[in-house]
Design a protein around this motif. Structure first.
Motif, PDB file in Angstrom:
ATOM      1  N   LEU A 321       2.840  10.121  -2.256  1.00 39.73           N
ATOM      2  CA  LEU A 321       1.886  10.704  -3.331  1.00 39.73           C
ATOM      3  C   LEU A 321       2.903  10.920  -4.264  1.00 39.73           C
ATOM      4  N   VAL A 322       2.500  10.647  -5.943  1.00 40.76           N
ATOM      5  CA  VAL A 322       3.278  11.173  -7.153  1.00 40.76           C
ATOM      6  C   VAL A 322       2.536  11.675  -7.896  1.00 40.76           C
ATOM      7  N   GLY A 323       3.191  12.942  -8.252  1.00 44.16           N
ATOM      8  CA  GLY A 323       2.259  13.639  -9.525  1.00 44.16           C
ATOM      9  C   GLY A 323       1.271  14.144  -9.125  1.00 44.16           C
ATOM     10  N   VAL A 324       0.706  14.449  -7.712  1.00 40.22           N
ATOM     11  CA  VAL A 324      -0.557  15.148  -6.992  1.00 40.22           C
ATOM     12  C   VAL A 324      -0.267  16.501  -6.908  1.00 40.22           C
ATOM     13  N   ARG A 325      -1.254  17.212  -7.424  1.00 41.82           N
ATOM     14  CA  ARG A 325      -1.237  18.553  -7.516  1.00 41.82           C
ATOM     15  C   ARG A 325      -2.605  19.223  -6.878  1.00 41.82           C
ATOM     16  N   ASP A 326      -2.303  19.925  -5.587  1.00 39.58           N
ATOM     17  CA  ASP A 326      -3.507  20.722  -5.287  1.00 39.58           C
ATOM     18  C   ASP A 326      -4.854  20.018  -4.568  1.00 39.58           C
ATOM     19  N   SER A 327      -4.203  18.911  -3.973  1.00 39.56           N
ATOM     20  CA  SER A 327      -5.366  18.027  -3.285  1.00 39.56           C
ATOM     21  C   SER A 327      -5.453  18.033  -1.928  1.00 39.56           C
ATOM     22  N   VAL A 328      -6.278  17.511  -1.146  1.00 35.99           N
ATOM     23  CA  VAL A 328      -6.188  17.433   0.276  1.00 35.99           C
ATOM     24  C   VAL A 328      -6.235  15.871   0.470  1.00 35.99           C
ATOM     25  N   VAL A 329      -5.309  15.271   1.225  1.00 41.03           N
ATOM     26  CA  VAL A 329      -5.448  13.683   1.599  1.00 41.03           C
ATOM     27  C   VAL A 329      -5.256  13.808   3.120  1.00 41.03           C
ATOM     28  N   VAL A 330      -6.289  13.228   3.676  1.00 46.53           N
ATOM     29  CA  VAL A 330      -6.438  12.961   5.150  1.00 46.53           C
ATOM     30  C   VAL A 330      -6.429  11.647   5.540  1.00 46.53           C
ATOM     31  N   HIS A 331      -5.637  10.877   6.135  1.00 46.66           N
ATOM     32  CA  HIS A 331      -5.591   9.453   6.530  1.00 46.66           C
ATOM     33  C   HIS A 331      -6.033   9.338   7.938  1.00 46.66           C
ATOM     34  N   THR A 332      -6.909   8.463   8.362  1.00 49.83           N
ATOM     35  CA  THR A 332      -7.177   8.128   9.844  1.00 49.83           C
ATOM     36  C   THR A 332      -7.295   6.551   9.938  1.00 49.83           C
ATOM     37  N   ALA A 333      -7.185   5.881  11.171  1.00 53.05           N
ATOM     38  CA  ALA A 333      -7.289   4.604  11.148  1.00 53.05           C
ATOM     39  C   ALA A 333      -8.363   3.968  10.622  1.00 53.05           C
ATOM     40  N   ASP A 334      -9.427   4.646  10.189  1.00 48.98           N
ATOM     41  CA  ASP A 334     -10.571   3.963   9.520  1.00 48.98           C
ATOM     42  C   ASP A 334     -11.352   4.707   8.520  1.00 48.98           C
ATOM     43  N   ALA A 335     -10.814   5.892   8.229  1.00 50.34           N
ATOM     44  CA  ALA A 335     -11.126   6.500   6.909  1.00 50.34           C
ATOM     45  C   ALA A 335      -9.990   7.135   6.240  1.00 50.34           C
ATOM     46  N   THR A 336     -10.280   7.470   4.808  1.00 49.79           N
ATOM     47  CA  THR A 336      -9.248   7.938   4.049  1.00 49.79           C
ATOM     48  C   THR A 336     -10.011   9.115   3.205  1.00 49.79           C
ATOM     49  N   MET A 337      -9.591  10.347   3.311  1.00 49.63           N
ATOM     50  CA  MET A 337     -10.295  11.279   2.330  1.00 49.63           C
ATOM     51  C   MET A 337      -9.486  12.186   1.398  1.00 49.63           C
ATOM     52  N   VAL A 338      -9.958  12.221   0.054  1.00 50.91           N
ATOM     53  CA  VAL A 338      -9.142  12.709  -0.939  1.00 50.91           C
ATOM     54  C   VAL A 338     -10.170  13.708  -1.826  1.00 50.91           C
ATOM     55  N   CYS A 339      -9.873  15.131  -2.025  1.00 52.36           N
ATOM     56  CA  CYS A 339     -10.430  16.009  -2.551  1.00 52.36           C
ATOM     57  C   CYS A 339      -9.357  17.067  -2.971  1.00 52.36           C
ATOM     58  N   PRO A 340      -9.926  17.737  -4.294  1.00 49.97           N
ATOM     59  CA  PRO A 340      -8.886  18.995  -4.533  1.00 49.97           C
ATOM     60  C   PRO A 340      -9.372  20.031  -3.382  1.00 49.97           C
ATOM     61  N   VAL A 341      -8.037  20.821  -3.503  1.00 49.78           N
ATOM     62  CA  VAL A 341      -8.260  21.895  -2.295  1.00 49.78           C
ATOM     63  C   VAL A 341      -9.222  22.665  -2.667  1.00 49.78           C
ATOM     64  N   GLY A 342      -9.545  23.070  -3.965  1.00 51.23           N
ATOM     65  CA  GLY A 342     -10.845  23.995  -4.152  1.00 51.23           C
ATOM     66  C   GLY A 342     -12.148  23.602  -3.870  1.00 51.23           C
ATOM     67  N   GLU A 343     -12.247  22.057  -3.766  1.00 52.51           N
ATOM     68  CA  GLU A 343     -13.479  21.474  -3.150  1.00 52.51           C
ATOM     69  C   GLU A 343     -13.466  21.233  -1.684  1.00 52.51           C
ATOM     70  N   ALA A 344     -12.527  21.692  -1.029  1.00 48.47           N
ATOM     71  CA  ALA A 344     -12.470  21.482   0.534  1.00 48.47           C
ATOM     72  C   ALA A 344     -13.907  21.828   1.372  1.00 48.47           C
ATOM     73  N   GLU A 345     -14.470  22.903   0.841  1.00 43.46           N
ATOM     74  CA  GLU A 345     -15.575  23.262   1.672  1.00 43.46           C
ATOM     75  C   GLU A 345     -16.519  22.431   1.443  1.00 43.46           C
ATOM     76  N   ARG A 346     -16.602  21.444   0.765  1.00 45.13           N
ATOM     77  CA  ARG A 346     -17.656  20.447   0.604  1.00 45.13           C
ATOM     78  C   ARG A 346     -17.590  19.213   1.414  1.00 45.13           C
ATOM     79  N   VAL A 347     -16.395  19.330   2.148  1.00 43.44           N
ATOM     80  CA  VAL A 347     -16.250  18.096   3.222  1.00 43.44           C
ATOM     81  C   VAL A 347     -17.443  17.986   4.026  1.00 43.44           C
ATOM     82  N   LYS A 348     -18.021  18.828   4.532  1.00 43.53           N
ATOM     83  CA  LYS A 348     -19.119  18.880   5.477  1.00 43.53           C
ATOM     84  C   LYS A 348     -20.419  17.973   4.459  1.00 43.53           C
TER      85      LYS A 348
END
Length: 363
Positions: A321-348
């Protein structure tokens, strides 16, 4: 005799893409204990109960598709202590099924119902509160005892229990009322009053008591569960009857109606560090955190970045990460998900869109 059942049927869609339908959050190795060992939420719940009960008095209720995974995760669980729901019919029926099977094994059973997706520390305080809840049944055999969490903030994501007067058992109070998830102003009032606890969704009662309450308030489910337990081929009856039961939570079906009866519902204050792992920001509290407030697990490098939640389950894959603030970054073998921490409830919600576009591929 005292028993406990761990409710472990949730799919954990809010922790996608790490959690999948075939790999639910309660079976992910995401919790670090005080010794630095990493294990699953389910394993932690099982260990927590062993501070109070012998292994043979601990049960697990989960979805049928997770049966083999649960057995692998808990090799000490008794072979006849795993309860498998063929389909999800909400907590009233899951709890009812567990109560019916435990009562069949031990008609005088006192039963604690606990969750598989909580982190609770220290264990000693949890054990003391659970024993207090069991003790309530000695003086009020028909009591329904709920465990309430001492609130640390005006949280709007939890239900609340209002404490009434004291009872014969030190540490237990009458439950004056149950409140749904409040708005912020109401939650602030609750916190300031000192009268309210967060509703943990954990309970203690006699197994027969909750079955009687279901017979009073949800007779269709009570009758169906009785037929399942009495059937010569219990598995076949479970497959046939359980999917037909009315889908409803135990709070609506049992606790709220019973609370109208004076002295029927009690609450024990569980004064612990409690974390309901229902989102990525909640899980962040169990991860390693650097000086910039980045909560991480896996191979992660963060430059001029702060307040992030970064998880990778691939030990050979670097997340940088470079210059990234207040974000969720999740990496797996077949998917990567990025969202603001404040939007994490919208993952469903995001998963629903992914499933619509790629049916069955990433669920």
């Amino acid at each position: 005799m005292r028993h406990a059942v761990i409710m472990a049927g949730g799919s954990g869609t809010r922790l996608w893409p790490l959690s999948r339908s075939a790999r639910p959050k309660q079976l992910l190795d995401v919790v670090t204990d005080e010794a630095g060992d990493v294990h699953s939420l389910l394993a932690e719940a099982f260990t927590r109960l062993r501070a109070v009960l012998p292994t043979e008095q601990i049960w697990v209720c989960t979805a049928a598709r997770y049966g083999d995974l649960v057995r692998a995760a808990l090799p000490e669980l008794g072979a006849d202590r795993l309860i498998l729901e063929p389909v999800a019919r909400d907590t009233a029926n899951a709890v009812g099924l567990a109560a019916a099977l435990v009562a069949d094994a031990d008609p005088d059973a006192e039963l604690a119902v606990v969750s598989a997706d909580h982190v609770i520390r220290p264990v000693e305080r949890f054990a003391d509160a659970l024993r207090t809840a069991y003790d309530c049944l000695a003086v009020r055999p028909r009591a329904l005892v709920t465990l309430g969490i001492t609130p640390t903030s005006p949280a709007t994501g939890f239900g609340y229990v209002q404490k009434g007067g004291p009872t014969e058992v030190a540490g237990a109070a009458e439950a004056a009322s149950f409140r749904e998830k409040p708005d912020l102003a109401t939650a602030q009032e609750y916190l300031a009053s000192g009268e309210y606890l967060w509703n943990s969704g954990m309970f203690v009662w006699r197994a027969q008591t909750v079955l009687d309450a279901l017979a009073d308030h949800l007779p269709g489910s009570a009758e169906g569960l009785a037929r399942i337990v009495a059937a010569p081929d219990r598995e076949a009856a479970l497959q046939e009857i359980f999917p037909t039961l009315q889908k409803i939570s135990v709070d609506y079906a049992v606790l709220e109606p019973a609370a109208a009866e004076p002295g029927r519902v009690l609450v024990v204050d569980l004064d612990v560090d409690w974390l309901d792992i229902g989102s990525w920001p909640a899980l962040a509290h169990t991860l390693d955190t650097d000086d910039a407030g980045n909560a991480t697990r896996g191979l992660v490098v963060a430059l001029d970045s702060s307040g992030n939640v970064v998880v990778s389950d691939d030990p050979d894959h670097l997340v940088a990460l470079v210059g990234v603030r207040d974000s969720v970054v999740v990496h797996t073998a077949d998917a990567t998900m990025v969202c603001p921490v404040g939007e994490a409830e919208r993952v469903k919600q995001l998963l629903a869109v992914v499933e619509e576009r790629f049916p069955g591929r990433y669920a």
